[in-house]
Design a protein around this motif. Sequence first.
Motif: not given
Length: 125
Positions: A32, A52, A84-85, A102, A104
């Motif tokens: 990330q 998130s 992921k988010e 959110e 990604d």
Amino acid sequence: MKRSLKLLSVASLLVLVAVASAFSHPRADGPQDFTLVNRIGTTIEEVYVSPSTEADWEDDVLGTDVLINGDSVEIIFEDRKKQKEWDLKVVTAAGKSWIWEELDLMTISEVTISLRNGKPYATTK
């Protein structure tokens, strides 16, 4: 005398091995990781990035640093979280804050944040 000298040599060798191994492992940066570009028109004093799904913000990733308008900073995840988010929150020197939700971060390598008509806007790469 010989015995104490030998023990000292072994202890020194163990310390050197421990120090060398601490620096020989590559960092386990997360997938990330991203670059944050400030285009909101003012200096950012705090940046928070949290999953998130979480209700609370994690620590300020800037610490004592600031992010001047037009500059960028690398946001590095030191562990490999599967999330992921992620949500992003910035706080300016004047105390104003904005949130982008959110994002990604598994597919984004750069986030440029700006304001459009006073509302937060993000462009991603």
